[in-house]
Every structure is written in structure tokens, then in C-alpha cells.
Design a protein around this motif. Structure first.
Motif, PDB file in Angstrom:
ATOM      1  N   ASN A  29      -0.755 -54.767 -33.304  1.00 48.78           N
ATOM      2  CA  ASN A  29      -0.665 -53.631 -34.344  1.00 48.78           C
ATOM      3  C   ASN A  29      -0.985 -54.111 -35.779  1.00 48.78           C
ATOM      4  OD1 ASN A  29       1.529 -55.229 -34.366  1.00 48.78           O
ATOM      5  ND2 ASN A  29       3.444 -53.755 -34.775  1.00 48.78           N
ATOM      6  N   HIS A  30      -1.279 -55.713 -35.736  1.00 46.32           N
ATOM      7  CA  HIS A  30      -1.944 -56.635 -36.350  1.00 46.32           C
ATOM      8  C   HIS A  30      -2.537 -55.343 -37.848  1.00 46.32           C
ATOM      9  CE1 HIS A  30      -3.592 -59.939 -39.574  1.00 46.32           C
ATOM     10  NE2 HIS A  30      -1.956 -59.977 -39.770  1.00 46.32           N
ATOM     11  N   PRO A  31      -3.336 -55.410 -38.385  1.00 40.79           N
ATOM     12  CA  PRO A  31      -4.560 -55.137 -39.201  1.00 40.79           C
ATOM     13  C   PRO A  31      -5.791 -55.551 -39.216  1.00 40.79           C
ATOM     14  CG  PRO A  31      -3.480 -55.364 -41.305  1.00 40.79           C
ATOM     15  CD  PRO A  31      -2.996 -56.116 -39.763  1.00 40.79           C
ATOM     16  N   GLY A  32      -5.714 -56.640 -38.777  1.00 42.67           N
ATOM     17  CA  GLY A  32      -6.949 -57.880 -38.347  1.00 42.67           C
ATOM     18  C   GLY A  32      -7.560 -57.132 -36.601  1.00 42.67           C
ATOM     19  N   PHE A  33      -6.250 -56.740 -35.902  1.00 45.96           N
ATOM     20  CA  PHE A  33      -6.119 -55.968 -34.602  1.00 45.96           C
ATOM     21  C   PHE A  33      -6.848 -54.828 -34.945  1.00 45.96           C
ATOM     22  CE2 PHE A  33      -5.201 -55.249 -30.420  1.00 45.96           C
ATOM     23  CZ  PHE A  33      -6.530 -55.825 -29.551  1.00 45.96           C
ATOM     24  N   VAL A  34      -6.667 -54.315 -35.336  1.00 41.46           N
ATOM     25  CA  VAL A  34      -6.465 -52.831 -35.388  1.00 41.46           C
ATOM     26  C   VAL A  34      -8.185 -52.423 -36.209  1.00 41.46           C
ATOM     27  CG1 VAL A  34      -5.481 -50.521 -36.003  1.00 41.46           C
ATOM     28  CG2 VAL A  34      -4.483 -52.385 -35.086  1.00 41.46           C
ATOM     29  N   ARG A  35      -8.170 -52.685 -37.459  1.00 37.49           N
ATOM     30  CA  ARG A  35      -9.566 -52.325 -38.323  1.00 37.49           C
ATOM     31  C   ARG A  35     -10.210 -52.544 -37.290  1.00 37.49           C
ATOM     32  NH1 ARG A  35      -9.716 -48.181 -42.017  1.00 37.49           N
ATOM     33  NH2 ARG A  35     -12.107 -48.267 -42.111  1.00 37.49           N
ATOM     34  N   PRO A  36     -10.827 -53.477 -36.912  1.00 34.07           N
ATOM     35  CA  PRO A  36     -12.394 -53.577 -35.863  1.00 34.07           C
ATOM     36  C   PRO A  36     -11.917 -52.277 -35.282  1.00 34.07           C
ATOM     37  CG  PRO A  36     -10.958 -55.906 -36.721  1.00 34.07           C
ATOM     38  CD  PRO A  36     -10.387 -54.571 -36.388  1.00 34.07           C
ATOM     39  N   MET A  37     -11.470 -52.200 -34.274  1.00 30.76           N
ATOM     40  CA  MET A  37     -10.954 -51.135 -33.869  1.00 30.76           C
ATOM     41  C   MET A  37     -11.190 -49.251 -33.775  1.00 30.76           C
ATOM     42  SD  MET A  37      -8.319 -52.486 -30.507  1.00 30.76           S
ATOM     43  CE  MET A  37      -7.447 -52.024 -31.198  1.00 30.76           C
ATOM     44  N   ILE A  38     -10.771 -50.140 -34.694  1.00 30.76           N
ATOM     45  CA  ILE A  38     -11.250 -48.634 -36.095  1.00 30.76           C
ATOM     46  C   ILE A  38     -12.772 -48.124 -36.108  1.00 30.76           C
ATOM     47  CG2 ILE A  38     -10.827 -46.744 -37.948  1.00 30.76           C
ATOM     48  CD1 ILE A  38      -7.987 -48.189 -38.274  1.00 30.76           C
ATOM     49  N   GLU A  39     -13.129 -49.320 -36.633  1.00 30.88           N
ATOM     50  CA  GLU A  39     -14.647 -49.149 -37.269  1.00 30.88           C
ATOM     51  C   GLU A  39     -15.597 -48.921 -35.945  1.00 30.88           C
ATOM     52  OE1 GLU A  39     -15.711 -52.366 -40.028  1.00 30.88           O
ATOM     53  OE2 GLU A  39     -13.898 -51.734 -41.310  1.00 30.88           O
ATOM     54  N   GLY A  40     -15.049 -49.516 -34.694  1.00 28.78           N
ATOM     55  CA  GLY A  40     -15.762 -49.205 -33.504  1.00 28.78           C
ATOM     56  C   GLY A  40     -15.955 -47.890 -33.138  1.00 28.78           C
ATOM     57  N   VAL A  41     -14.992 -47.386 -33.720  1.00 25.37           N
ATOM     58  CA  VAL A  41     -14.809 -46.236 -32.975  1.00 25.37           C
ATOM     59  C   VAL A  41     -15.873 -44.711 -33.966  1.00 25.37           C
ATOM     60  CG1 VAL A  41     -13.496 -43.712 -32.599  1.00 25.37           C
ATOM     61  CG2 VAL A  41     -12.511 -45.942 -31.854  1.00 25.37           C
ATOM     62  N   LEU A  42     -15.471 -45.085 -35.085  1.00 27.88           N
ATOM     63  CA  LEU A  42     -16.475 -44.103 -36.037  1.00 27.88           C
ATOM     64  C   LEU A  42     -18.397 -44.700 -35.432  1.00 27.88           C
ATOM     65  CD1 LEU A  42     -14.076 -45.370 -39.959  1.00 27.88           C
ATOM     66  CD2 LEU A  42     -14.914 -42.934 -38.240  1.00 27.88           C
ATOM     67  N   ALA A  43     -18.392 -45.758 -35.462  1.00 27.46           N
ATOM     68  CA  ALA A  43     -19.397 -46.009 -34.620  1.00 27.46           C
ATOM     69  C   ALA A  43     -20.363 -45.803 -34.125  1.00 27.46           C
ATOM     70  CB  ALA A  43     -19.590 -47.873 -35.333  1.00 27.46           C
ATOM     71  N   LEU A  93      -2.027 -45.098 -34.378  1.00 29.27           N
ATOM     72  CA  LEU A  93      -2.757 -45.849 -35.405  1.00 29.27           C
ATOM     73  C   LEU A  93      -4.554 -45.684 -35.687  1.00 29.27           C
ATOM     74  CD1 LEU A  93      -1.103 -49.141 -35.552  1.00 29.27           C
ATOM     75  CD2 LEU A  93      -0.726 -47.139 -37.452  1.00 29.27           C
ATOM     76  N   VAL A  94      -5.653 -45.928 -33.727  1.00 30.27           N
ATOM     77  CA  VAL A  94      -6.948 -45.598 -35.052  1.00 30.27           C
ATOM     78  C   VAL A  94      -7.159 -44.194 -34.709  1.00 30.27           C
ATOM     79  CG1 VAL A  94      -8.876 -46.440 -33.246  1.00 30.27           C
ATOM     80  CG2 VAL A  94      -7.057 -47.737 -33.113  1.00 30.27           C
ATOM     81  N   ALA A  95      -6.284 -43.199 -34.170  1.00 28.94           N
ATOM     82  CA  ALA A  95      -6.919 -42.463 -34.217  1.00 28.94           C
ATOM     83  C   ALA A  95      -6.647 -41.244 -35.456  1.00 28.94           C
ATOM     84  CB  ALA A  95      -6.216 -41.358 -33.260  1.00 28.94           C
ATOM     85  N   GLY A  96      -5.404 -41.881 -35.830  1.00 27.04           N
ATOM     86  CA  GLY A  96      -5.270 -41.475 -37.618  1.00 27.04           C
ATOM     87  C   GLY A  96      -5.891 -41.953 -38.755  1.00 27.04           C
ATOM     88  N   ALA A  97      -6.315 -42.803 -38.220  1.00 23.85           N
ATOM     89  CA  ALA A  97      -7.124 -43.184 -39.634  1.00 23.85           C
ATOM     90  C   ALA A  97      -9.289 -42.763 -39.607  1.00 23.85           C
ATOM     91  CB  ALA A  97      -7.716 -45.524 -38.984  1.00 23.85           C
ATOM     92  N   VAL A  98      -9.422 -42.746 -37.709  1.00 28.91           N
ATOM     93  CA  VAL A  98     -10.133 -42.202 -37.956  1.00 28.91           C
ATOM     94  C   VAL A  98     -10.426 -40.766 -38.290  1.00 28.91           C
ATOM     95  CG1 VAL A  98     -11.536 -40.713 -35.737  1.00 28.91           C
ATOM     96  CG2 VAL A  98     -11.437 -42.930 -35.623  1.00 28.91           C
ATOM     97  N   ARG A  99      -9.087 -39.515 -38.098  1.00 31.33           N
ATOM     98  CA  ARG A  99      -9.060 -38.319 -38.546  1.00 31.33           C
ATOM     99  C   ARG A  99      -9.270 -38.623 -40.483  1.00 31.33           C
ATOM    100  NH1 ARG A  99      -3.420 -37.835 -38.184  1.00 31.33           N
ATOM    101  NH2 ARG A  99      -3.224 -38.720 -39.747  1.00 31.33           N
ATOM    102  N   ASP A 100      -8.369 -39.179 -40.770  1.00 27.89           N
ATOM    103  CA  ASP A 100      -8.128 -39.748 -42.470  1.00 27.89           C
ATOM    104  C   ASP A 100     -10.147 -39.675 -42.948  1.00 27.89           C
ATOM    105  OD1 ASP A 100      -5.251 -39.154 -41.761  1.00 27.89           O
ATOM    106  OD2 ASP A 100      -5.115 -41.441 -42.016  1.00 27.89           O
ATOM    107  N   GLU A 101     -10.207 -40.324 -42.321  1.00 26.11           N
ATOM    108  CA  GLU A 101     -11.747 -41.002 -42.866  1.00 26.11           C
ATOM    109  C   GLU A 101     -12.670 -39.826 -42.465  1.00 26.11           C
ATOM    110  OE1 GLU A 101     -12.790 -45.130 -42.255  1.00 26.11           O
ATOM    111  OE2 GLU A 101     -10.484 -45.864 -42.428  1.00 26.11           O
TER     112      GLU A 101
END
Length: 375
Positions: free
Chosen positions: A157-171, A223-231
Motif C-alpha cells: 500500500n505504499h504510493p510508489g507501488f500503487v500509483r504506477p498500477m493505477i496508471e497502468g489500468v488507465l492506459a 485503492l486502484v479501482a477507486g483511483a480509476v473511478r475518481d480519474e
């Protein structure tokens, strides 16, 4: 250098990983290392090795670790952190014992260890600690005095691990045709483990159905699904599913399997899916074969459009997260309170694995824990 930028008491970082074959002749010996003491016949290992032979007998994991080493060394240099970074594997060269011997002979006395597994489990944490204990014992038997090793905390749950995965889903979503993109389901995947191992993962107070292993993965998926929803403004349905089962059929393992899940999505009318390998740090064989080959073929058979999002790999933000984890732990070892970065509700994981955490199948010494003989 401020107190919070000081790596002391650590004088080196060890990247500890699984290892993988780097040619056809390596495949069976590598699998013999992985399955040692289980009595699996060579012919069966050759069958299992077909996944590797499809890719020339080469697992991508070692090259991915080399890329991560480069990223870590660059990040450390860019931030004036003068700390050497070493690499050792559990099951293939460079072997952990050889690397720890090299570190001992170089005079290192206190080593921080980053395992390429982000979550609590026997195979993802305690087994690495057992391998560290085995290596220490081997060097002591040679008359050497190995350094003390401290495993850095879980970083799921460190942001440096989670954020790249969020961007991977968006891509990956952006790659889907626009007319089906909004209805795409997110299939968060991780390695299946026996349910008994999952239930006893993490500290004893977290044991229960799925234990810390399932709880931590669900947190990252949320966390990832929520960030994708928010963005994107779109609520994509999601589920945590599993892959890479390898155990006997009569032993219960975590389900559903990714291929079974794709079948369910098709049967219920889902227009598309994105497979999100949150359980893996990099695109090693379980990703390359089980998702990119097997699951993708299943989706094609069903006529279900799929994409597979990127793992974190050597992303500079992950390298920065490792530096963060190292300096945070160093400050704690010196008695200084430091901010412990963690997203979501579970908070930062423990530094020292407590007694009863991810218990061993068979009782064996493990380093870097409250029950360690090598404190």
C-alpha cells in the motif's frame, strides 16, 4: 545530511528475489531448486518446464531485476545516498548465499533486505526469511561472520507501488474501443495459494478467512479501482481473482481462477476486461504465460476483448519507494519517528515479523523476525 536522510545503521541494501532460468539447459535444474525436498520426478518437471520452453527457456525475471537494480542505484545516486545495492536469488544465480558471502567479504555488517514480494504470506515473506537464515548458517559453517539482515516492511500500500498500477489500468482502458470501454470489468489477479496458507498469513491477530494475504490484496484492488473511478468518472466493476495454481487437486486453493472468471464475465455479458496483476512486482513468467498467453487465449476463444495492465517493474516511483522504506527503517532503528507512507485503511505494515506470523509448513529458523536466532 539530516537524521531522516541517513541510512545508518545500514551499510548495504540486498535485493532478494526468486530467480529464474536464463536458457533451456537451466529450466529443469531451476525447477529442481524450486521444488527441492518434494520428491517430484524429473519427467514431471520437464512437463512443468514447457511454460519456460515456449519462451526459449528464459524467464524474464532476472533481466527485470537487473533493470530494478539500475533504477535503485540511479535513485540512490540522484539523492546522494551512498549505499551499495546487491542482488541475490532464492533459486537461481546469483544465489543468495553467494551474494551474502560477497557482502560479508566486503565488510558489510548491517544489511537492509528488499524482497520482490509486496504482501504477507508464507511463500512471499517467511520463506524468504528462512532462505536468509539458511544462507547465514551456511556462511557461519564456513567460519565467516555474516552481517545482520533486516527485511524491509511489506509495501503493498505504499504510493510508489500503487500509483504506477493505477496508471497502468488507465492506459489499458484507453486501449479498448471507446464503445466498450466504460463497461469494462477489472480483474485484479494474484498468485493463488492454499487456503490454509492464506488463512494463517500475517500476524496471528489477522489470521482467519483469507488472512492478511487476501485482506491486503483487496485493499490494493479497492485503492486502484477507486483511483480509476475518481480519474475517469466511471465505476468499473471489479473482483479479486487468482492464477498460477500448482498444487494437488484435493488441496483447496484460493479461487476463482482468472480463466474461470473470464468465462463468467462472458456468460454474464461483460463487454470487456482488464487484467490487473497487482500481486506481481514485475512481468515474470506467471504474468507472461498465465496472463499474456493462457488467459489471453481463453478470452480470444470467448470473443471477450481483454487488456493486461503493466506491473510496477523498475518504475522510478517504485525505486523512490524503496529508498523511502530504507530510510524510514533506518530512522526507526536509530530511535527516530519517521513518516511511514501508506495508502488506504490498513496502515503501514510491521517492521519485525512477530512470532506466529505466516507460520512455516515445517518448523525452520527464519531471519529478520521476532523469533529469529540471528537478531
Amino acid at each position: 545530511m539530516s537524521d531522516l536522510r541517513d541510512p545508518a545503521p545500514y551499510d548495504a541494501l540486498l535485493l532478494l528475489s526468486f530467480g529464474g532460468p536464463e536458457g533451456p539447459d537451466d529450466v529443469v535444474p531451476f525447477l529442481e531448486n524450486v521444488t527441492r525436498d518434494r520428491g517430484i520426478p524429473t519427467e514431471r518437471l520437464k512437463e512443468v518446464g514447457q511454460h519456460y520452453f515456449l519462451f526459449g527457456g528464459v524467464s524474464p525475471i532476472n533481466d527485470q531485476n537487473r533493470a530494478l537494480l539500475d533504477a535503485l542505484r540511479k535513485d540512490f545516486a540522484d539523492h546522494a545516498l551512498d549505499l551499495p545495492v546487491y542482488w541475490g536469488n532464492r533459486n537461481w544465480a546469483p544465489y543468495l548465499t553467494d551474494t551474502l558471502r560477497e557482502m560479508t567479504e566486503a565488510g558489510h555488517r548491517r544489511v537492509a533486505v528488499l524482497a520482490t514480494s509486496a504482501y504477507a504470506s508464507y511463500s512471499g515473506c517467511r520463506q524468504y526469511r528462512e532462505n536468509l537464515a539458511d544462507a547465514i548458517a551456511a556462511l557461519e559453517a564456513e567460519g565467516l561472520r555474516p552481517p545482520r539482515v533486516d527485511k524491509l516492511r511489506h509495501y503493498f500500500n505504499h504510493p510508489g507501488f500503487v500509483r504506477p498500477m493505477i496508471e497502468g489500468v488507465l492506459a489499458s482502458l484507453a486501449e479498448l474501443p471507446e464503445e466498450i470501454r466504460a463497461g469494462a470489468h477489472l480483474a485484479f489477479t494474484t498468485h493463488s495459494v492454499p487456503t490454509a496458507a492464506a488463512d494463517t498469513s500475517g500476524p496471528e491477530e489477522e489470521h482467519g478467512e483469507g488472512g492478511a494475504y487476501v485482506r491486503q490484496h483487496l485493499e490494493v484492488a479497492r485503492l486502484v479501482a477507486g483511483a480509476v473511478r475518481d480519474e475517469t468518472g466511471i465505476e468499473h466493476p471489479w473482483e479479486l481473482v487468482y492464477q498460477s495454481r500448482s498444487g494437488a487437486p484435493h488441496i483447496p486453493w484460493l479461487e476463482p481462477d482468472i480463466c474461470d472468471h473470464l468465462q463468467t464475465l462472458h456468460d454474464t455479458g461483460a463487454p470487456a476486461a482488464v487484467m490487473v496483476p497487482i500481486g506481481f512486482v514485475s512481468d515474470h513468467m506467471e504474468v507472461l504465460y498465465d496472463l499474456d498467453t493462457e488467459a489471453t487465449a481463453k478470452a480470444a476463444e470467448l470473443g471477450l476483448p481483454v487488456r493486461r495492465s503493466a506491473t510496477v517493474g523498475a518504475d522510478p516511483r517504485f525505486a523512490a519507494a524503496v529508498r523511502d522504506l530504507l530510510l524510514e527503517r533506518a530512522a526507526s532503528e536509530r530511535g527516530i519517528d519517521a513518516e511511514r507512507c501508506a495508502l488506504g485503511t490498513l496502515g503501514a505494515s510491521h517492521d519485525l515479523c512477530p512470532v506466529g506470523c505466516c507460520p512455516a509448513r515445517n518448523r525452520r529458523p527464519a531471519a529478520a523476525g521476532a523469533d529469529s536466532p540471528y537478531a
